[in-house]
Design a protein around this motif. Structure first.
Motif, PDB file in Angstrom:
ATOM      1  N   ASN A   7       0.822  -1.206   0.000  1.00 31.11           N
ATOM      2  CA  ASN A   7       0.000   0.000   0.000  1.00 31.11           C
ATOM      3  C   ASN A   7       0.861   1.264   0.000  1.00 31.11           C
ATOM      4  OD1 ASN A   7      -2.741  -1.000  -0.048  1.00 31.11           O
ATOM      5  ND2 ASN A   7      -2.215  -1.963   1.894  1.00 31.11           N
ATOM      6  N   ALA A   8       0.224   2.382  -0.363  1.00 31.14           N
ATOM      7  CA  ALA A   8       0.948   3.638  -0.550  1.00 31.14           C
ATOM      8  C   ALA A   8       1.626   4.101   0.739  1.00 31.14           C
ATOM      9  CB  ALA A   8      -0.022   4.706  -1.046  1.00 31.14           C
ATOM     10  N   GLY A   9       2.490   5.091   0.598  1.00 34.37           N
ATOM     11  CA  GLY A   9       3.315   5.565   1.709  1.00 34.37           C
ATOM     12  C   GLY A   9       2.534   6.131   2.883  1.00 34.37           C
ATOM     13  N   ASN A  10       1.290   6.575   2.625  1.00 32.75           N
ATOM     14  CA  ASN A  10       0.526   7.164   3.719  1.00 32.75           C
ATOM     15  C   ASN A  10      -0.272   6.120   4.504  1.00 32.75           C
ATOM     16  OD1 ASN A  10      -1.239   6.605   1.661  1.00 32.75           O
ATOM     17  ND2 ASN A  10      -2.396   8.521   1.840  1.00 32.75           N
ATOM     18  N   ALA A  11       0.049   4.835   4.284  1.00 30.51           N
ATOM     19  CA  ALA A  11      -0.659   3.778   4.999  1.00 30.51           C
ATOM     20  C   ALA A  11      -0.087   3.605   6.400  1.00 30.51           C
ATOM     21  CB  ALA A  11      -0.546   2.470   4.222  1.00 30.51           C
TER      22      ALA A  11
END
Lengths: 333, 336
Positions: free
Chosen positions: A58-62
């Protein structure tokens, strides 16, 4: 059968400009080798992010919850996926033990690199094959998934293949590293029914042959009925019902599962009305309190379902549901 | 049927030219070839087939949005009668307000920079169907209410809506000009099953309320079975079989129809039958096989099928089939 993966208390939030949203909430399941698990739910129910979490894709802001524990049981011993930090460490899991097939086969191949070179590249990263050997293995895999003239197709580009061919090539690529777990994210949604039937048959054959576990993500309960051994129904990031595919489809317990089944057109009864699940899935920013499904549930208990989160109740040893209508007493009675 | 059909096509063909060589005849793609159907007023007419079968092109030709190469197409709603291939100028514009299209993808079909009110009002303004802003607003509110959109919704932009709501906006836009004939091209294909049922029910109720006639294009036979009165099956631009829905689903006569039916995944986990799976894929329309277009994938193809293209034969009760061997196959009960 041996245990392949254990997912315990998977919770996943995303930091966005509009605030922190919960995409997956306390999801637990496990999978044996050679088993196919279906993950069903509407768009926005958190199926894809759940699957991607198994590889921390999942993306970095997960932000993963503190209690989240994902254990992959490999020959060399268990791997704690959450504990893997660097991209290098992750290689064991990403593309190594776990491969993924995506929904849109056109978008998942690089358009300017031939199919064959993409297959060889990943084999060289994940195995110690020589380039020549990787090429042989790739052509053999293309042949295995039913692509005729495999050595010619090997040097073609994604745009030269039809939708069904591309999805076959995608499967060949995902399986060439001999993964232990295959995640198939809506692999047949973009295909015609005739081609879908071919791809489903192919995947069944491959499970039998390679003995890997498959997580099959789809919103089509018919596809699940045809492929999966067990199924988990997700809604707004929570599993609301899970169990063997026969039990869940034949005797669904959760109002949401019942709703999904009632909304499907049945060919054997053309007069049966189609009953939609009322309303739309709420925005993750307006996550309902209590049972996440209470805003669309026609049998919600006034006062209780809005406030209290339902816990899982075992209907039998393998089939369980998270709904206030089912309590230990009502099930045993 | 003694009723005058709303839409009637005779030998409708749509050909697109390919880049050819300098000498010899110019090659063409026969996207739709020799299709004859009648669509009764107030009915739901289903059109099914795989991608590349020419369903969309056929639908667009009926709207004069694809070029009609050959054949007759008439539109007759009791008030006006049009000969579609010859329509032009003011009459064509007039026809456009009577025949409308609902698109597949509700995310791509709505401009993100227009409010829902403006999106729905645009056809009225473009076609000059209303005389004042008040009248336009009145019409927009009326159709929005039918599609279960409230006043609050009209002020917002499309990004604020879910797939199902967006599709209701698309439907409102298509219906605001009070058309008689609507082509719904894969209008529920992009929606979740729970929402799909809602949109199908909405289309059905609006159809009955406004007395509309629908051409419902879909690759999903189970959806078509539920909503349509008649179904036509297309393959490589040709008509393979047409029949009243019940007849088609209980007694499919064409091997292709049968194959499409058996490809639908059964909801019964016990019933994991192999069935009659179609092998291979639809051939390229630039290079179609000789004879029957389905012969390359047909399990029953014989020499005759490889040489001679079958004609659409009337076999009773509004049932037509285009297969050399349908009688034999029906007698042998190969097709159940």
């Amino acid at each position: 059968m041996s245990r392949l993966i254990d997912v315990e208390n998977l919770t996943l939030q995303f930091d966005t400009d509009e605030g922190r949203i919960t995409a997956v909430d306390d999801v637990s399941f496990s999978l044996e080798a050679g088993e196919v698990m279906g993950l069903v739910g509407e768009s926005g129910s958190g199926k894809s992010v759940t699957a991607k979490s198994l590889m921390k894709l999942n993306a970095g802001n997960a932000i993963y919850g503190e209690r989240t524990k994902i254990t992959l049981h490999l020959k060399g011993g268990p791997i704690d996926v959450m504990g893997l930090k660097s991209a290098r460490d992750m290689q064991v899991v990403r593309g190594g033990a776990i491969s993924m097939i995506f929904q849109e086969p056109m978008a998942s191949f690089a358009p300017a690199i031939s199919i064959g070179n993409q297959m060889v590249e990943q084999l060289q990263i994940h195995t110690d094959m020589s380039k020549k050997k990787a090429r042989e293995v790739s052509i053999e895999m293309l042949d295995r998934v039913g692509i005729s003239d495999a050595s010619k197709r090997f040097s073609q580009y994604a745009f030269e293949l039809s939708g069904g061919m591309r999805q076959r090539a995608m499967i060949a690529m995902a399986l060439s590293t001999k993964p232990k777990l295959l995640i198939a994210d809506e692999p047949t949604t973009a295909l015609d029914v005739t081609i879908q039937a071919q791809v489903i048959d192919l995947m069944k054959d491959l499970v039998a042959e390679f003995g890997m576990g498959i997580i099959f993500i789809t919103h089509d309960l018919g596809v699940i009925a045809q492929t999966a051994d067990k199924v988990a129904v997700m809604y707004l990031g929570r599993i609301v019902e899970q169990g063997p595919v026969r039990d869940v489809i034949r005797s669904p317990a959760h109002p949401y599962t019942k709703g999904l089944l009632a909304a499907l057109p049945h060919l054997d009864d053309l007069d049966a009305p189609l009953i939609p699940v009322p309303g739309d899935i709420p925005s993750p920013l307006e996550r309902p309190t209590g049972c996440v499904f209470n805003t669309r549930c026609s049998v919600a208990i006034e006062g209780r379902c809005q406030r209290e989160l339902p816990r899982f109740t075992q209907i039998d040893a393998t089939h369980r549901v998270a709904c206030h209508l089912f309590t230990k007493e009502s099930v045993s009675a | 049927m003694t009723e005058t059909p709303l839409i009637s096509t005779k030998g409708l063909s749509v050909h697109y030219p390919l880049r050819g060589t300098l000498i010899g005849p110019k090659p063409v793609v026969r996207a739709v070839e020799n299709v004859s159907i009648d669509i009764a007023p107030g009915s739901f007419f289903g059109l099914v087939g795989e991608s590349g079968s020419g369903k969309t092109t056929f639908g667009r030709a009926l709207l004069r949005a694809a070029p009609i190469t050959r054949g007759d197409v008439t539109y007759d709603d009791g008030e006006v009668r049009y000969d579609l291939p010859k329509l032009e100028g003011r009459e064509l514009k007039e026809y456009r307000s009577r025949a409308q299209l609902i698109f597949q993808d509700p995310y791509a079909a709505l401009s993100p920079r227009m409010t829902v009110r403006d999106i729905i009002a645009e056809p009225l303004e473009v076609m000059g169907l209303t005389n004042s802003r008040e009248e336009t607003d009145e019409r927009v509110r009326e159709i929005a209410a039918k599609c279960r959109l409230n006043l609050e919704h009209l002020r917002r932009f499309p990004h604020a809506f879910s797939g199902g709501q967006r599709q209701r906006i698309s439907i409102a836009r298509a219906l605001v000009s009070r058309p008689r004939f609507v082509v719904a091209d894969e209008s529920v294909a992009a929606l979740d099953v729970s929402i799909q049922a809602d949109v199908l029910n909405l289309l059905k109720s609006i159809q009955q309320e406004m007395g509309l006639t629908f051409l419902f294009i879909s690759h999903d036979l189970s959806v078509v079975a539920h909503i349509c009165d008649n179904v036509a099956v297309m393959y490589l631009g040709r008509l393979m079989e047409t029949a009243p829905t019940r007849e088609l689903f209980s007694a499919p006569r064409h091997p292709y129809t049968q194959a499409l039916l058996s490809a639908i995944p059964s909801l019964d986990p016990e019933d994991r039958r192999g069935g009659q799976k179609l092998l291979g894929e639809i051939p390229s329309p630039t290079n179609p096989p000789p004879g029957c277009k389905f012969q390359t994938r047909c399990p029953f193809a014989q020499d005759r099928c490889r040489k001679e293209e079958p004609e659409l034969a009337h076999i009773g009760k509004g049932h037509n089939v285009s297969c050399h061997r349908w009688e034999e196959l029906a007698a042998e009960k190969v097709l159940a």
